[in-house]
Design a protein around this motif. Structure first.
Motif, PDB file in Angstrom:
ATOM      1  N   TYR A   6       0.836  -1.187   0.000  1.00  0.00           N
ATOM      2  CA  TYR A   6       0.000   0.000   0.000  1.00  0.00           C
ATOM      3  C   TYR A   6       0.873   1.241   0.000  1.00  0.00           C
ATOM      4  O   TYR A   6       1.974   1.228   0.542  1.00  0.00           O
ATOM      5  CB  TYR A   6      -0.888   0.038   1.255  1.00  0.00           C
ATOM      6  CG  TYR A   6      -1.743  -1.193   1.393  1.00  0.00           C
ATOM      7  CD1 TYR A   6      -2.957  -1.289   0.743  1.00  0.00           C
ATOM      8  CD2 TYR A   6      -1.316  -2.273   2.156  1.00  0.00           C
ATOM      9  CE1 TYR A   6      -3.736  -2.430   0.843  1.00  0.00           C
ATOM     10  CE2 TYR A   6      -2.087  -3.414   2.269  1.00  0.00           C
ATOM     11  CZ  TYR A   6      -3.292  -3.480   1.606  1.00  0.00           C
ATOM     12  OH  TYR A   6      -4.053  -4.603   1.704  1.00  0.00           O
ATOM     13  N   GLN A  78      -8.040  -8.244   4.227  1.00  0.00           N
ATOM     14  CA  GLN A  78      -9.118  -7.420   3.699  1.00  0.00           C
ATOM     15  C   GLN A  78      -9.617  -6.434   4.756  1.00  0.00           C
ATOM     16  O   GLN A  78      -9.859  -5.265   4.465  1.00  0.00           O
ATOM     17  CB  GLN A  78     -10.276  -8.282   3.202  1.00  0.00           C
ATOM     18  CG  GLN A  78     -11.362  -7.481   2.492  1.00  0.00           C
ATOM     19  CD  GLN A  78     -10.837  -6.768   1.261  1.00  0.00           C
ATOM     20  OE1 GLN A  78     -10.248  -7.395   0.376  1.00  0.00           O
ATOM     21  NE2 GLN A  78     -11.036  -5.464   1.191  1.00  0.00           N
ATOM     22  N   GLU A  81      -7.032  -3.649   5.140  1.00  0.00           N
ATOM     23  CA  GLU A  81      -7.098  -2.782   3.966  1.00  0.00           C
ATOM     24  C   GLU A  81      -8.314  -1.858   4.055  1.00  0.00           C
ATOM     25  O   GLU A  81      -8.211  -0.660   3.788  1.00  0.00           O
ATOM     26  CB  GLU A  81      -7.170  -3.633   2.698  1.00  0.00           C
ATOM     27  CG  GLU A  81      -7.243  -2.834   1.425  1.00  0.00           C
ATOM     28  CD  GLU A  81      -7.232  -3.723   0.199  1.00  0.00           C
ATOM     29  OE1 GLU A  81      -7.937  -3.386  -0.767  1.00  0.00           O
ATOM     30  OE2 GLU A  81      -6.516  -4.742   0.189  1.00  0.00           O
ATOM     31  N   ASP A  82      -9.452  -2.413   4.428  1.00  0.00           N
ATOM     32  CA  ASP A  82     -10.671  -1.606   4.546  1.00  0.00           C
ATOM     33  C   ASP A  82     -10.494  -0.494   5.568  1.00  0.00           C
ATOM     34  O   ASP A  82     -10.895   0.650   5.325  1.00  0.00           O
ATOM     35  CB  ASP A  82     -11.862  -2.482   4.939  1.00  0.00           C
ATOM     36  CG  ASP A  82     -12.284  -3.436   3.829  1.00  0.00           C
ATOM     37  OD1 ASP A  82     -11.839  -3.272   2.673  1.00  0.00           O
ATOM     38  OD2 ASP A  82     -13.055  -4.366   4.140  1.00  0.00           O
ATOM     39  N   HIS A  83      -9.881  -0.798   6.713  1.00  0.00           N
ATOM     40  CA  HIS A  83      -9.649   0.222   7.739  1.00  0.00           C
ATOM     41  C   HIS A  83      -8.745   1.336   7.214  1.00  0.00           C
ATOM     42  O   HIS A  83      -9.025   2.513   7.434  1.00  0.00           O
ATOM     43  CB  HIS A  83      -9.014  -0.391   8.991  1.00  0.00           C
ATOM     44  CG  HIS A  83      -9.980  -1.090   9.881  1.00  0.00           C
ATOM     45  ND1 HIS A  83     -11.024  -0.455  10.508  1.00  0.00           N
ATOM     46  CD2 HIS A  83     -10.064  -2.390  10.253  1.00  0.00           C
ATOM     47  CE1 HIS A  83     -11.711  -1.324  11.230  1.00  0.00           C
ATOM     48  NE2 HIS A  83     -11.143  -2.510  11.091  1.00  0.00           N
ATOM     49  N   GLN A  85      -8.103   2.254   4.063  1.00  0.00           N
ATOM     50  CA  GLN A  85      -8.714   3.032   2.984  1.00  0.00           C
ATOM     51  C   GLN A  85      -9.885   3.869   3.480  1.00  0.00           C
ATOM     52  O   GLN A  85     -10.056   5.009   3.055  1.00  0.00           O
ATOM     53  CB  GLN A  85      -9.115   2.116   1.840  1.00  0.00           C
ATOM     54  CG  GLN A  85      -7.900   1.582   1.111  1.00  0.00           C
ATOM     55  CD  GLN A  85      -8.242   0.661  -0.039  1.00  0.00           C
ATOM     56  OE1 GLN A  85      -9.380   0.217  -0.196  1.00  0.00           O
ATOM     57  NE2 GLN A  85      -7.260   0.358  -0.864  1.00  0.00           N
ATOM     58  N   LYS A  86     -10.682   3.315   4.371  1.00  0.00           N
ATOM     59  CA  LYS A  86     -11.834   4.037   4.920  1.00  0.00           C
ATOM     60  C   LYS A  86     -11.383   5.307   5.641  1.00  0.00           C
ATOM     61  O   LYS A  86     -12.033   6.338   5.566  1.00  0.00           O
ATOM     62  CB  LYS A  86     -12.594   3.128   5.881  1.00  0.00           C
ATOM     63  CG  LYS A  86     -13.739   3.783   6.595  1.00  0.00           C
ATOM     64  CD  LYS A  86     -14.400   2.796   7.542  1.00  0.00           C
ATOM     65  CE  LYS A  86     -15.261   3.504   8.543  1.00  0.00           C
ATOM     66  NZ  LYS A  86     -15.723   2.604   9.591  1.00  0.00           N
ATOM     67  N   ASN A  87     -10.254   5.232   6.305  1.00  0.00           N
ATOM     68  CA  ASN A  87      -9.728   6.372   7.047  1.00  0.00           C
ATOM     69  C   ASN A  87      -8.727   7.196   6.245  1.00  0.00           C
ATOM     70  O   ASN A  87      -8.039   8.053   6.796  1.00  0.00           O
ATOM     71  CB  ASN A  87      -9.105   5.884   8.357  1.00  0.00           C
ATOM     72  CG  ASN A  87     -10.173   5.366   9.295  1.00  0.00           C
ATOM     73  OD1 ASN A  87     -10.895   6.149   9.896  1.00  0.00           O
ATOM     74  ND2 ASN A  87     -10.313   4.056   9.386  1.00  0.00           N
ATOM     75  N   LYS A  88      -8.646   6.907   4.953  1.00  0.00           N
ATOM     76  CA  LYS A  88      -7.836   7.682   4.000  1.00  0.00           C
ATOM     77  C   LYS A  88      -6.345   7.740   4.351  1.00  0.00           C
ATOM     78  O   LYS A  88      -5.690   8.762   4.205  1.00  0.00           O
ATOM     79  CB  LYS A  88      -8.402   9.079   3.841  1.00  0.00           C
ATOM     80  CG  LYS A  88      -9.837   9.078   3.312  1.00  0.00           C
ATOM     81  CD  LYS A  88     -10.329  10.450   3.041  1.00  0.00           C
ATOM     82  CE  LYS A  88     -11.717  10.575   2.546  1.00  0.00           C
ATOM     83  NZ  LYS A  88     -12.562   9.533   2.282  1.00  0.00           N
ATOM     84  N   LYS A  91      -3.693   4.242  -0.389  1.00  0.00           N
ATOM     85  CA  LYS A  91      -4.322   3.905  -1.660  1.00  0.00           C
ATOM     86  C   LYS A  91      -3.655   2.640  -2.121  1.00  0.00           C
ATOM     87  O   LYS A  91      -2.520   2.333  -1.720  1.00  0.00           O
ATOM     88  CB  LYS A  91      -4.177   5.014  -2.675  1.00  0.00           C
ATOM     89  CG  LYS A  91      -2.743   5.309  -3.098  1.00  0.00           C
ATOM     90  CD  LYS A  91      -2.697   6.408  -4.080  1.00  0.00           C
ATOM     91  CE  LYS A  91      -1.244   6.731  -4.445  1.00  0.00           C
ATOM     92  NZ  LYS A  91      -1.130   7.807  -5.409  1.00  0.00           N
ATOM     93  N   LYS A  92      -4.341   1.866  -2.884  1.00  0.00           N
ATOM     94  CA  LYS A  92      -3.803   0.583  -3.332  1.00  0.00           C
ATOM     95  C   LYS A  92      -2.755   0.779  -4.401  1.00  0.00           C
ATOM     96  O   LYS A  92      -2.767   1.664  -5.177  1.00  0.00           O
ATOM     97  CB  LYS A  92      -4.926  -0.282  -3.868  1.00  0.00           C
ATOM     98  CG  LYS A  92      -4.874  -1.653  -3.335  1.00  0.00           C
ATOM     99  CD  LYS A  92      -6.054  -2.420  -3.833  1.00  0.00           C
ATOM    100  CE  LYS A  92      -5.968  -3.835  -3.379  1.00  0.00           C
ATOM    101  NZ  LYS A  92      -7.052  -4.628  -3.856  1.00  0.00           N
TER     102      LYS A  92
END
Length: 92
Positions: A6, A78, A81-83, A85-88, A91-92
């Motif tokens: 990431y 997963q 990754e969600d945590h 990306q959700k908190n900005k 980025k992948k």
């Protein structure tokens, strides 16, 4: 074992991300590590994990890797990754 890379995009400190990662990692049975510039930190060794992640000095526009190994490795990766990306934070 699976691992993903990431790019850190957060321009502020990584303390909040460290807390999110350690908290999320502890919910899974798999071994989960964060790798940065040749160093690896066990995300499930709380509270030492928080200090270890912060001591890495992760900066914006650099890359981290998260690797998981175990029966729920896909779900664990997963969720982390969600945590992030959700908190900005990434980025992948």
């Amino acid at each position: 074992m699976i691992k993903k890379q990431y790019t850190i995009i957060a321009s502020t400190g990584f303390a909040r991300a460290a807390v999110l990662l350690v908290r999320a990692a502890c919910k899974f049975s798999s071994s989960i590590y964060l790798e940065y510039q040749g160093e690896a930190v066990d995300l499930k060794n709380t509270p030492k994990s928080l200090i270890d992640v912060m001591s890495l000095g992760i900066k914006p526009n650099t890359h981290i890797r998260i690797r998981a190994n175990g029966v729920d490795e896909n779900q664990a990766l997963q969720a982390l990754e969600d945590h992030l990306q959700k908190n900005k934070f990434t980025k992948k």
